[in-house]
Design an enzyme around this catalytic site. Sequence first.
Site, PDB file in Angstrom:
ATOM      1  N   CYS A   2      39.321  42.118 -17.200  1.00  0.00           N
ATOM      2  CA  CYS A   2      39.596  43.082 -18.250  1.00  0.00           C
ATOM      3  C   CYS A   2      41.089  43.289 -18.396  1.00  0.00           C
ATOM      4  O   CYS A   2      41.896  42.594 -17.777  1.00  0.00           O
ATOM      5  CB  CYS A   2      38.926  44.419 -17.911  1.00  0.00           C
ATOM      6  SG  CYS A   2      37.181  44.275 -17.454  1.00  0.00           S
ATOM      7  N   ILE A  52      29.765  41.131 -14.925  1.00  0.00           N
ATOM      8  CA  ILE A  52      28.730  41.630 -14.028  1.00  0.00           C
ATOM      9  C   ILE A  52      28.269  42.987 -14.531  1.00  0.00           C
ATOM     10  O   ILE A  52      29.078  43.795 -14.973  1.00  0.00           O
ATOM     11  CB  ILE A  52      29.256  41.716 -12.579  1.00  0.00           C
ATOM     12  CG1 ILE A  52      29.491  40.300 -12.017  1.00  0.00           C
ATOM     13  CG2 ILE A  52      28.299  42.497 -11.685  1.00  0.00           C
ATOM     14  CD1 ILE A  52      30.100  40.270 -10.630  1.00  0.00           C
ATOM     15  N   SER A 360      38.924  26.966 -11.339  1.00  0.00           N
ATOM     16  CA  SER A 360      39.987  25.964 -11.257  1.00  0.00           C
ATOM     17  C   SER A 360      40.517  25.907  -9.827  1.00  0.00           C
ATOM     18  O   SER A 360      40.236  26.785  -9.010  1.00  0.00           O
ATOM     19  CB  SER A 360      41.115  26.258 -12.245  1.00  0.00           C
ATOM     20  OG  SER A 360      41.733  27.493 -11.959  1.00  0.00           O
TER      21      SER A 360
END
Length: 604
Positions: A2, A52, A360
């Site tokens: 966020c 989530i 990554s």
Amino acid sequence: MCGIAGYYLTSTDAEQSRLEEMARRLAHRGPDGRGFHRRDGVGLAHTRLAIIDLAGGAQPLYSADRSLCLVANGEIYNYLELRRELEALGHRFTTHSDCETILHAYAAWGEAGVERLTGMFAFALHDARKGTLWLARDRLGIKPLYFTKGPGGFAFASELKALLPWLDRREVDPTGLAQYLQHNFTCAPHTLLAGVQKLRPGEWLRVEPDGAARQQRYWSPLRAEPLDLTLDQALERFDALVDQVIDIHLRSDVPFGLFLSGGVDSSLLAALIARRVQEPLRSFSIGFPDTSVHNELAAAETVARQLNTRHSAYEARAEELLERLPHVVWAADDLTADYANLPVSLLAERAGAELKVVFSGEGGDEVFAGYGRYRVNGFKRLLTALRHPGTGGFRTGGMFSNEAAELFQPALAEALRDWRAPFARAWSEPPPAWTRLMRMQYVDLETWLPDDLLIKADRMLMAWGVEGRVPFLDHRLVEFGLGLPDAFKIEGRNGKRFLKLWGERFFPKEHLWGRKKGFTVPIRDWLKGERLASLDRALAASPGIAAWFEPAAVRGLIERQRRRGDRSGPLWALLNFAIWHRLMVEGDGEPPSARQEPFRYLLG
């Protein structure tokens, strides 16, 4: 994942519109919703990317009596384990959000609760009873946090652009600029914006009711201790540890994918994830055909076929990437001149069309000693150390060292004197028992990793509403990798020996033990001919370039690039800075078009 922002005012309260403006500037980080808190001179804002508890995880989050309020960015990977522990202590949760564990950990253990968290995070917690605002950043600096202090109070945000409304004057910080020019990034606490700092990795900051701010480091890689293990014992211990790390990193209520370069780190990560998921793993790669740099597409395709991933490969052309540059500079905002920002931005946009989470391999080279600079000949290192004392001959070269005297204007030339200070400080911090290799790894973990690579990993993805996850930077793996004996990490001209030996269970030796190519972008191929002429005109017209550099020397760089083609790095840094200056100093930090030719942008 966020965006967060807020303030603590010591004089008069701010209008709600100020808080809403900060959130608007972070909308790309959280397109799924916004939330606000305002009480007793404290304002908190949150923009949400739901990963989530999609239905119930909106923020701010409050304690039962609403005396504690939290906004957080990132993921707490061990939230299920923490939740069980806290519930056993009598805490009652109201959501299934991983971030609610931060609130209860603070209630249970105070500021020491941050040490219980395993994850990537930056958060702000208002304790109304104590009248404090508490900020913290994760151990490795995966998630960003910036702040500014002034006569009226304190403000913070996930990105610099959200703090622009708090600055009376927008000016360049000479020390930050000198650092950026010499090594392509600024080192915490410095940024390019005067008056704005970044919180260091593994650090927290508490603002008191009287406006005083206290900072404290709660973790650093110095926690690592040399390991007394045989190679077989180390491989066995790593087996168990990496399984734990990957299992908790896969916790998500939305689909995820992987950026696959074909190198050791991303290949091993792909293998670890692919064997844990039922559907084929989604993977993405990018290459540069018909250029002078190594093209990784073939290696990535080989790994994708072996692991049966659902793979997309993109071939990027010069114009397609260059027209992304203004938007990429805006996205980074804590400017780096990392060439790879461009292709990573393109991959993030493509991945973001279908996914919210991408893995990554950042951190593998720092943690397991993969870089060639860790293997420089000892005699050469000694000579370098004699010429440039303070860092054992490591991290001594600056990109503009040869041109600084004639190129930099006086204020910048003065700031240049201390550009190596962050490296020297980091070099001096480890205990005497640490080896030279461990010190080099530590310097990179303290500077290059959080202030360049992780800015790229966070900003290029968040600009397109994608969360990046980097399992090799779980702090337990970092402590393990740092503590391994040097001989396990480097053998002759081979770096990352331990990880390659462990990876032989997944891939043939020739894939793992080939010479490291690196992820390179053909900037030198691009800055010539008519593009170089356009760059000349754009830099000559830039107020930022005029304020800090001598015009005749800038033209000299252009001419040398035209004749010899060996100044593409410095010119790229100047181009990025000119764009950043237009966005953040001359302008108001508003996003440019996602596709805009950079030279026309500067001339427009």
